[in-house]
Scaffold this motif. Structure first.
Motif, PDB file in Angstrom:
ATOM      1  N   HIS A  36       4.747  82.304  57.649  1.00  0.00           N
ATOM      2  CA  HIS A  36       4.507  81.465  58.978  1.00  0.00           C
ATOM      3  C   HIS A  36       3.679  79.984  58.967  1.00  0.00           C
ATOM      4  N   SER A  37       3.742  79.225  59.435  1.00  0.00           N
ATOM      5  CA  SER A  37       3.565  77.673  59.380  1.00  0.00           C
ATOM      6  C   SER A  37       1.776  78.164  60.191  1.00  0.00           C
ATOM      7  N   SER A  38       1.957  79.124  61.155  1.00  0.00           N
ATOM      8  CA  SER A  38       0.690  78.903  62.087  1.00  0.00           C
ATOM      9  C   SER A  38      -0.330  79.664  61.369  1.00  0.00           C
ATOM     10  N   LEU A  39       0.034  80.416  60.266  1.00  0.00           N
ATOM     11  CA  LEU A  39      -1.090  81.079  59.364  1.00  0.00           C
ATOM     12  C   LEU A  39      -2.092  80.544  59.909  1.00  0.00           C
ATOM     13  N   THR A  40      -3.503  80.759  59.755  1.00  0.00           N
ATOM     14  CA  THR A  40      -5.171  79.827  59.412  1.00  0.00           C
ATOM     15  C   THR A  40      -5.331  80.047  58.400  1.00  0.00           C
ATOM     16  N   LEU A  41      -5.944  79.263  57.795  1.00  0.00           N
ATOM     17  CA  LEU A  41      -6.493  79.150  56.540  1.00  0.00           C
ATOM     18  C   LEU A  41      -6.952  80.573  55.550  1.00  0.00           C
ATOM     19  N   ASP A  42      -7.729  81.130  56.830  1.00  0.00           N
ATOM     20  CA  ASP A  42      -8.805  82.668  56.351  1.00  0.00           C
ATOM     21  C   ASP A  42      -7.121  83.526  55.756  1.00  0.00           C
ATOM     22  N   VAL A  43      -6.202  82.944  56.757  1.00  0.00           N
ATOM     23  CA  VAL A  43      -5.369  84.761  56.570  1.00  0.00           C
ATOM     24  C   VAL A  43      -4.794  83.953  55.577  1.00  0.00           C
ATOM     25  N   VAL A  44      -3.999  82.776  54.756  1.00  0.00           N
ATOM     26  CA  VAL A  44      -4.242  82.279  54.326  1.00  0.00           C
ATOM     27  C   VAL A  44      -4.013  83.130  52.874  1.00  0.00           C
ATOM     28  N   HIS A  45      -5.985  82.705  52.763  1.00  0.00           N
ATOM     29  CA  HIS A  45      -6.885  83.597  52.122  1.00  0.00           C
ATOM     30  C   HIS A  45      -6.205  85.010  50.997  1.00  0.00           C
ATOM     31  N   ARG A  46      -5.737  85.493  52.343  1.00  0.00           N
ATOM     32  CA  ARG A  46      -5.698  87.011  51.914  1.00  0.00           C
ATOM     33  C   ARG A  46      -4.399  87.065  51.144  1.00  0.00           C
ATOM     34  N   VAL A  47      -3.751  86.319  51.765  1.00  0.00           N
ATOM     35  CA  VAL A  47      -2.286  86.581  51.655  1.00  0.00           C
ATOM     36  C   VAL A  47      -2.286  85.899  49.924  1.00  0.00           C
ATOM     37  N   LEU A  48      -3.255  84.435  49.663  1.00  0.00           N
ATOM     38  CA  LEU A  48      -2.924  84.482  48.356  1.00  0.00           C
ATOM     39  C   LEU A  48      -3.742  85.115  47.279  1.00  0.00           C
ATOM     40  N   GLN A  49      -4.867  86.236  47.765  1.00  0.00           N
ATOM     41  CA  GLN A  49      -5.306  86.826  46.795  1.00  0.00           C
ATOM     42  C   GLN A  49      -4.582  88.103  46.767  1.00  0.00           C
ATOM     43  N   THR A  50      -3.833  88.677  47.509  1.00  0.00           N
ATOM     44  CA  THR A  50      -3.165  89.433  47.263  1.00  0.00           C
ATOM     45  C   THR A  50      -1.784  89.410  46.806  1.00  0.00           C
ATOM     46  N   ALA A  51      -1.680  87.803  46.390  1.00  0.00           N
ATOM     47  CA  ALA A  51      -0.197  87.513  46.068  1.00  0.00           C
ATOM     48  C   ALA A  51      -0.611  88.098  44.392  1.00  0.00           C
ATOM     49  N   PHE A  52      -1.809  86.935  43.775  1.00  0.00           N
ATOM     50  CA  PHE A  52      -1.827  86.964  42.907  1.00  0.00           C
ATOM     51  C   PHE A  52      -2.490  88.523  42.380  1.00  0.00           C
ATOM     52  N   GLY A  53      -2.915  89.034  43.079  1.00  0.00           N
ATOM     53  CA  GLY A  53      -4.092  90.489  42.143  1.00  0.00           C
ATOM     54  C   GLY A  53      -5.456  90.321  42.272  1.00  0.00           C
ATOM     55  N   TRP A  54      -5.981  89.096  43.443  1.00  0.00           N
ATOM     56  CA  TRP A  54      -7.348  88.479  42.751  1.00  0.00           C
ATOM     57  C   TRP A  54      -8.018  89.617  44.182  1.00  0.00           C
ATOM     58  N   GLU A  55      -9.399  90.136  43.814  1.00  0.00           N
ATOM     59  CA  GLU A  55     -10.435  91.016  44.814  1.00  0.00           C
ATOM     60  C   GLU A  55     -11.258  90.714  45.430  1.00  0.00           C
ATOM     61  N   ASP A  56     -10.708  89.291  45.959  1.00  0.00           N
ATOM     62  CA  ASP A  56     -11.856  88.694  47.193  1.00  0.00           C
ATOM     63  C   ASP A  56     -13.010  88.667  46.387  1.00  0.00           C
ATOM     64  N   MET A  57     -13.393  88.902  45.178  1.00  0.00           N
ATOM     65  CA  MET A  57     -15.230  89.248  44.745  1.00  0.00           C
ATOM     66  C   MET A  57     -15.667  87.661  44.800  1.00  0.00           C
ATOM     67  N   HIS A  58     -14.870  86.311  45.453  1.00  0.00           N
ATOM     68  CA  HIS A  58     -15.689  85.622  44.664  1.00  0.00           C
ATOM     69  C   HIS A  58     -15.025  84.388  45.731  1.00  0.00           C
ATOM     70  N   LEU A  59     -16.353  83.416  46.009  1.00  0.00           N
ATOM     71  CA  LEU A  59     -16.393  81.720  46.953  1.00  0.00           C
ATOM     72  C   LEU A  59     -14.623  81.159  46.761  1.00  0.00           C
ATOM     73  N   HIS A  60     -14.446  80.885  47.724  1.00  0.00           N
ATOM     74  CA  HIS A  60     -12.907  79.555  47.951  1.00  0.00           C
ATOM     75  C   HIS A  60     -12.946  78.642  48.705  1.00  0.00           C
ATOM     76  N   ARG A  61     -11.986  77.668  48.572  1.00  0.00           N
ATOM     77  CA  ARG A  61     -11.756  77.048  49.548  1.00  0.00           C
ATOM     78  C   ARG A  61     -10.322  76.135  49.347  1.00  0.00           C
ATOM     79  N   PHE A  62     -10.001  75.812  50.180  1.00  0.00           N
ATOM     80  CA  PHE A  62      -8.844  74.782  50.567  1.00  0.00           C
ATOM     81  C   PHE A  62      -9.563  73.397  50.272  1.00  0.00           C
ATOM     82  N   VAL A  63      -8.294  72.626  50.003  1.00  0.00           N
ATOM     83  CA  VAL A  63      -8.462  71.095  49.751  1.00  0.00           C
ATOM     84  C   VAL A  63      -7.301  70.593  49.777  1.00  0.00           C
TER      85      VAL A  63
END
Length: 217
Positions: A36-63
């Protein structure tokens, strides 16, 4: 899950098809997402973590632009690159809270592209590219994986160079580090099954995303 920013609230919801690819990695590791276009980046972060199998153990950023590309001076000064981080991690003048910017807005700032960096030590840089956009329909999941290739690298595997060395050792029983790395991978993954870097279960990933949506709603 759809914590849309105020600026997007009055606009019709749309679905964005996004290709997300890890940069400087061979063979390519990528996902084709519909979100969805309206997903905010904090939610997109969680989507990407799940999609790539990451475990949200480290810092992240969007640019909105490649954070490692050299910047030319503007009026004699090097412009500061804006970055979107969790609100509690914002500390520098160029930091912005990721909770207030929608994915569509970030892509617009980047001319249809953006970057997501996970783990500033290993520096896993993901390139996001807008493929298509269509109106949202009732019942469409807020986020799902359409296609992709290969599992995401393991946490703390040392960036691409370290991950490549790890795979070489796992694939060769005669490698001096084979036993040590095999034991480490079993500890990280929680299984003694042989590690297959090409494995990707899209159905399982989408099941996890659906559960995440249920949790966020």
């Amino acid at each position: 899950m759809e914590n849309a920013s105020a600026g997007m609230a009055e606009k019709p919801e749309s679905m964005l098809e996004i290709r997300v690819e890890l940069t400087d990695v061979e063979p390519k590791i990528w996902r084709q997402l519909e979100v969805h276009s309206s997903l905010t980046l904090d939610v997109v972060h969680r989507v990407l973590q799940t999609a790539f199998g990451w475990e949200d153990m480290h810092l992240h950023r969007f640019v909105a632009v490649d954070p490692f590309a050299p910047l030319g001076p503007v009026d004699g000064d090097i412009p500061e690159t804006l970055q979107w981080l969790p609100r509690q991690d914002c500390a520098e003048p160029g930091d912005r809270p990721e909770e207030v910017l929608a994915l569509a807005q970030l892509l617009a700032l980047g001319g249809g592209g953006a970057c997501y960096e996970y783990d500033f030590g290993d520096s896993w840089l993901h390139r996001l590219e807008l493929v298509t956009q269509r109106p949202a329909t009732d019942g469409t999941p807020p986020a799902r994986v359409l296609d992709g290739a290969r599992r995401g690298p393991l946490e703390d595997s040392g960036g691409f160079a370290g991950y490549e060395e790890l795979l070489e050792a796992l694939a060769d029983p005669a490698h001096p580090d084979h036993a040590e790395h095999t034991e480490w991978v079993a500890e990280i993954t929680g299984t003694d099954e042989p590690f297959d870097p090409a494995f990707l279960d899209i159905q399982a990933v989408n099941h996890a995303l659906a559960a995440q949506v249920h949790t966020c709603n």
